[in-house]
Design an enzyme around this catalytic site. Sequence first.
Site, PDB file in Angstrom:
ATOM      1  N   TYR A   1      33.377  12.402 -53.864  1.00  0.00           N
ATOM      2  CA  TYR A   1      33.567  11.116 -54.524  1.00  0.00           C
ATOM      3  C   TYR A   1      34.273  10.167 -53.566  1.00  0.00           C
ATOM      4  O   TYR A   1      35.285  10.529 -52.967  1.00  0.00           O
ATOM      5  CB  TYR A   1      34.403  11.281 -55.796  1.00  0.00           C
ATOM      6  CG  TYR A   1      34.628   9.992 -56.553  1.00  0.00           C
ATOM      7  CD1 TYR A   1      33.555   9.327 -57.159  1.00  0.00           C
ATOM      8  CD2 TYR A   1      35.895   9.425 -56.664  1.00  0.00           C
ATOM      9  CE1 TYR A   1      33.756   8.140 -57.855  1.00  0.00           C
ATOM     10  CE2 TYR A   1      36.100   8.238 -57.370  1.00  0.00           C
ATOM     11  CZ  TYR A   1      35.024   7.597 -57.958  1.00  0.00           C
ATOM     12  OH  TYR A   1      35.220   6.426 -58.644  1.00  0.00           O
TER      13      TYR A   1
ATOM     14  N   ASP B   1      37.540  10.687 -45.726  1.00  0.00           N
ATOM     15  CA  ASP B   1      38.091  10.105 -46.944  1.00  0.00           C
ATOM     16  C   ASP B   1      39.233  11.001 -47.414  1.00  0.00           C
ATOM     17  O   ASP B   1      39.010  12.042 -48.035  1.00  0.00           O
ATOM     18  CB  ASP B   1      37.001   9.985 -48.013  1.00  0.00           C
ATOM     19  CG  ASP B   1      37.550   9.452 -49.336  1.00  0.00           C
ATOM     20  OD1 ASP B   1      38.781   9.272 -49.460  1.00  0.00           O
ATOM     21  OD2 ASP B   1      36.740   9.220 -50.251  1.00  0.00           O
TER      22      ASP B   1
ATOM     23  N   LYS C   1      45.976   6.743 -53.499  1.00  0.00           N
ATOM     24  CA  LYS C   1      46.796   7.637 -54.321  1.00  0.00           C
ATOM     25  C   LYS C   1      48.240   7.760 -53.805  1.00  0.00           C
ATOM     26  O   LYS C   1      48.991   6.819 -53.987  1.00  0.00           O
ATOM     27  CB  LYS C   1      46.073   8.968 -54.499  1.00  0.00           C
ATOM     28  CG  LYS C   1      44.699   8.725 -55.185  1.00  0.00           C
ATOM     29  CD  LYS C   1      43.992   9.934 -55.751  1.00  0.00           C
ATOM     30  CE  LYS C   1      42.836   9.507 -56.627  1.00  0.00           C
ATOM     31  NZ  LYS C   1      41.505   9.696 -56.089  1.00  0.00           N
TER      32      LYS C   1
HETATM   33  C1  LIG Z   1      40.243   8.724 -56.117  1.00  0.00           C
HETATM   34  C2  LIG Z   1      39.337   8.765 -54.951  1.00  0.00           C
HETATM   35  C3  LIG Z   1      38.684   7.615 -54.482  1.00  0.00           C
HETATM   36  C4  LIG Z   1      38.704   6.309 -55.226  1.00  0.00           C
HETATM   37  O1  LIG Z   1      39.977   5.740 -55.308  1.00  0.00           O
HETATM   38  P1  LIG Z   1      40.280   4.674 -56.474  1.00  0.00           P
HETATM   39  O2  LIG Z   1      41.666   4.200 -56.155  1.00  0.00           O
HETATM   40  O3  LIG Z   1      40.165   5.407 -57.761  1.00  0.00           O
HETATM   41  O4  LIG Z   1      39.273   3.589 -56.335  1.00  0.00           O
HETATM   42  C5  LIG Z   1      37.959   7.702 -53.314  1.00  0.00           C
HETATM   43  N1  LIG Z   1      37.867   8.860 -52.635  1.00  0.00           N
HETATM   44  C6  LIG Z   1      38.472   9.985 -53.057  1.00  0.00           C
HETATM   45  C7  LIG Z   1      38.348  11.240 -52.249  1.00  0.00           C
HETATM   46  C8  LIG Z   1      39.213   9.979 -54.236  1.00  0.00           C
HETATM   47  O5  LIG Z   1      39.769  11.123 -54.676  1.00  0.00           O
END
Ligand SMILES: *Cc1c(COP(=O)(O)O)cnc(C)c1O
Length: 442
Positions: free
Chosen positions: A138, A233, A277
Site C-alpha cells: 500500500y 516506502d 506516521k
Molecule cells: C499508511 C501508509 C501510506 C499512506 O499514508 P497516509 O498518511 O495514510 O496517506 C503509504 N504507504 C505505506 C507503506 C503506509 O503504511
Amino acid sequence: MSLYQRACRVIPGGVNSPVRAFGSVGGEPVFIARASGPYLYDTDGREYVDAVGSWGPALLGHAHPEVVAAVQAAAARGLSFGAPTAAEVELAEAVRVRVPAAAKVRFVSTGTEACMTAVRLARGATGRDLIIKFAGCYHGHSDGLLAAAGSGVATQGLPGSAGVTEATAAQTIVVPYNDLHALAAALEAYAGRIAAVITEPAAANMGVVPPRPGFNALLRRLTSDVGALLIYDEVLTGFRVGPSGWWGLEQSGGERSNAAPGDTRPMPAPDLFTFGKVVGGGMPLAAIGGRAEVMDLLAPLGPVYQAGTLSGNPLATAAGITTLALADAAVYARVDEVSAALQAAIGEALSHAGVPHLVQAAGSLFTVFFGDFSGPVHDYAIAQTQDSAAFARFFHAMLDAGVALPPSGYEAWFLSAAHDDAALNRIVEALPGAAAAAGGAR
Ligand SMILES: *Cc1c(COP(=O)(O)O)cnc(C)c1O
C-alpha cells in the site's frame, strides 16, 4: 441513535478512512473520546489496551506529555504561517541524521502525498512513464498506486478503485511481492520504460510479509541496471521498526534480509524514501527524502512541481521533532520486547486452543495469519487465503475483553514504549478466551 448511526447520516460509511470501519469483522466501530499511554477510552468511558497506535504513529504511546506540551507551545505561537520556519529545518536535519541516504527532505502532510510525489519525481528524473509496484503493498490512495493495493483496499477485497482511468492504471505494472523472476521479466518486457519500482521494504499492509533474504538487494541491483529509481516506502516502517526504519536495520546488519546468503556487503541505498506516521508524531506530516540530485529536481529548484499550504506546519513539525528526540534506544528496545512477548503468548494461546495460525514479524511489527499455512506467507496471493472469519471471532473476543486490535487481518499490530507490564499482561490474559473464540468455541 448511536454515534455511529449519526455518523452514517453525515459521513459516508460513518468513517473518514475505510480501515476504521469494521467492514471485515462486522459490528459497529468504537468511537474514541481520548487516549493516554497504551490505553484508549471510548465515548462510553470504556478502557481498551490499544494495539493500533493510530495505525503506527503512536510509538511513544498516546498523548506523551512532552509531545503534547511541544504542540501546545507551538500552537500558542501560531498555527500556520505559509512561510519557512526553523522547526522544518530542525526536523529535516533530524531525519537526515537517522537516514543519511535521505540527503534532502521535503515535508508534506500525508503518506499518500509523499508516495505520489516520489513517483512524479522518479518520472521527472528519468523521463519515463511506467512504474512497478508489488501486489499487496500500500502506497496511499493516489490514482496510480491503488492497483492491487494492500491495507483498506485488501480489507474490502477490492482489486483497485473505481474512478481510476484505464490510462492511469495502465502505467502501473503490478508484480507479486518477493518474486524476483516476475520482477526481472517485467523489467525486460518494459525495457527502457520503467521510471521507478516502489516497494515496502518490509511489507506490512497485506499483513506483515518480510522480504525474502536477498530480495531487496537484488531489487536494488536490477533497478540500477535498467536505470530505474528504487523507492523505499517507509511510511509505516520508518522510525518504527528501529531508529531509522527498515533501511537502518538492513544497514546495521541486524536484519539480514538485504544480503544474499553469505553476502555481508552493505547494500547500496534506494534513490528515494517516503516517510509518514511516526515522523509526524500523530500530527499530519510525511516526507520524501533521497539523493540530493534527485530531490533538487523539485520546484522551486527543478521542474517537478509539488506544493502544500500546510506542508511542514508548526504543530506537525513540533510533534515530529519531539517524537524523534524521545525515540531513543530504550524506546525501540521496549517495543521489541513487548512485541516478542506478545508473539510468543499469541502462539501459545492459539496452539493450546488448536487453532491453526502463523505469526509473522518484521522487526516489532507482526500479524497473526489464521489458517493452515505450509510455509511463510511471502506474497499477497497467499495472504488472501487467510481465514478472515476466524480473525473476526478473535478480534471481537479481544475487543470484548478490552483490547483494541486493528480491525483487519491485513494489518500489523502496533505497540508502543508506553505498553508497560500491566498493559502487556492485560493483552496476554485476554488471549486464551479469544483463541477459543477463534477456534469456534462459544
Ligand atoms: C499508511 C501508509 C501510506 C499512506 O499514508 P497516509 O498518511 O495514510 O496517506 C503509504 N504507504 C505505506 C507503506 C503506509 O503504511
